[in-house]
Design a protein around this motif. Sequence first.
Motif, PDB file in Angstrom:
ATOM      1  N   SER A 122      -5.505 -59.881  49.082  1.00  0.00           N
ATOM      2  CA  SER A 122      -6.041 -58.758  48.307  1.00  0.00           C
ATOM      3  C   SER A 122      -7.059 -57.937  49.101  1.00  0.00           C
ATOM      4  CB  SER A 122      -6.694 -59.263  47.018  1.00  0.00           C
ATOM      5  OG  SER A 122      -7.886 -59.973  47.306  1.00  0.00           O
ATOM      6  N   LYS A 123      -7.423 -58.381  50.295  1.00  0.00           N
ATOM      7  CA  LYS A 123      -8.435 -57.681  51.086  1.00  0.00           C
ATOM      8  C   LYS A 123      -7.806 -56.507  51.823  1.00  0.00           C
ATOM      9  CE  LYS A 123     -11.996 -60.044  49.994  1.00  0.00           C
ATOM     10  NZ  LYS A 123     -13.110 -59.396  49.308  1.00  0.00           N
ATOM     11  N   ASP A 124      -8.260 -55.285  51.483  1.00  0.00           N
ATOM     12  CA  ASP A 124      -7.669 -54.063  52.034  1.00  0.00           C
ATOM     13  C   ASP A 124      -8.568 -53.359  53.048  1.00  0.00           C
ATOM     14  OD1 ASP A 124      -9.658 -53.016  50.435  1.00  0.00           O
ATOM     15  OD2 ASP A 124      -8.298 -51.901  49.126  1.00  0.00           O
ATOM     16  N   GLY A 125      -9.707 -53.961  53.389  1.00  0.00           N
ATOM     17  CA  GLY A 125     -10.585 -53.389  54.402  1.00  0.00           C
ATOM     18  C   GLY A 125     -11.700 -52.520  53.862  1.00  0.00           C
ATOM     19  N   THR A 126     -11.691 -52.202  52.570  1.00  0.00           N
ATOM     20  CA  THR A 126     -12.745 -51.346  52.029  1.00  0.00           C
ATOM     21  C   THR A 126     -14.119 -51.986  52.162  1.00  0.00           C
ATOM     22  OG1 THR A 126     -12.335 -52.163  49.797  1.00  0.00           O
ATOM     23  CG2 THR A 126     -11.258 -50.105  50.416  1.00  0.00           C
ATOM     24  N   ASP A 127     -14.175 -53.329  52.155  1.00  0.00           N
ATOM     25  CA  ASP A 127     -15.460 -54.024  52.300  1.00  0.00           C
ATOM     26  C   ASP A 127     -15.623 -54.622  53.698  1.00  0.00           C
ATOM     27  OD1 ASP A 127     -13.685 -56.149  52.246  1.00  0.00           O
ATOM     28  OD2 ASP A 127     -14.691 -57.210  50.624  1.00  0.00           O
ATOM     29  N   GLY A 128     -14.755 -54.246  54.627  1.00  0.00           N
ATOM     30  CA  GLY A 128     -14.830 -54.755  55.994  1.00  0.00           C
ATOM     31  C   GLY A 128     -13.995 -55.997  56.233  1.00  0.00           C
ATOM     32  N   ASN A 129     -13.408 -56.565  55.180  1.00  0.00           N
ATOM     33  CA  ASN A 129     -12.524 -57.726  55.313  1.00  0.00           C
ATOM     34  C   ASN A 129     -11.094 -57.246  55.121  1.00  0.00           C
ATOM     35  OD1 ASN A 129     -14.498 -59.914  55.566  1.00  0.00           O
ATOM     36  ND2 ASN A 129     -15.129 -59.239  53.540  1.00  0.00           N
ATOM     37  N   PHE A 130     -10.226 -57.592  56.074  1.00  0.00           N
ATOM     38  CA  PHE A 130      -8.858 -57.084  56.057  1.00  0.00           C
ATOM     39  C   PHE A 130      -7.868 -58.230  56.205  1.00  0.00           C
ATOM     40  CE2 PHE A 130      -5.174 -54.814  57.923  1.00  0.00           C
ATOM     41  CZ  PHE A 130      -5.014 -53.845  56.952  1.00  0.00           C
ATOM     42  N   TYR A 131      -6.853 -58.234  55.350  1.00  0.00           N
ATOM     43  CA  TYR A 131      -5.805 -59.251  55.390  1.00  0.00           C
ATOM     44  C   TYR A 131      -5.023 -59.101  56.688  1.00  0.00           C
ATOM     45  CZ  TYR A 131      -1.650 -61.870  53.794  1.00  0.00           C
ATOM     46  OH  TYR A 131      -0.614 -62.760  53.669  1.00  0.00           O
TER      47      TYR A 131
END
Length: 109
Positions: free
Chosen positions: A51-60
């Motif tokens: 579910s991590k799309d990079g908006t918070d700096g975490n990317f799948y």
Amino acid sequence: NKNGDDGVFYCINEGTVSGTTGSCLCSGCKGGYGGASCETAGACSASANSSKDGTDGNFYCINGGTVRGSAGSCECTCKTGYEGSSCQTAAAATMSPSPPPNPVSSPPP
């Protein structure tokens, strides 16, 4: 000028303004952001959470992929054999253009 001298302070990326005139602060920045006004995007990091799309700096990014970019603009670079935005797909096998140097032959019947 929105530096807090007049009680007006510039605060973005879900930060919350607090303090008093001349001593305004911005706190509680959205994950992946920092700085006096939550204006600075931090570096991206890999996550196994789909579910991590990079908006918070975490990317799948999986299967040995390398994450680059900053919060809100993350990308995953795949290692050989994988593809997709998160390196989630195994690449199709391809045939080598030439035979191996020492082909293995079957023994005679």
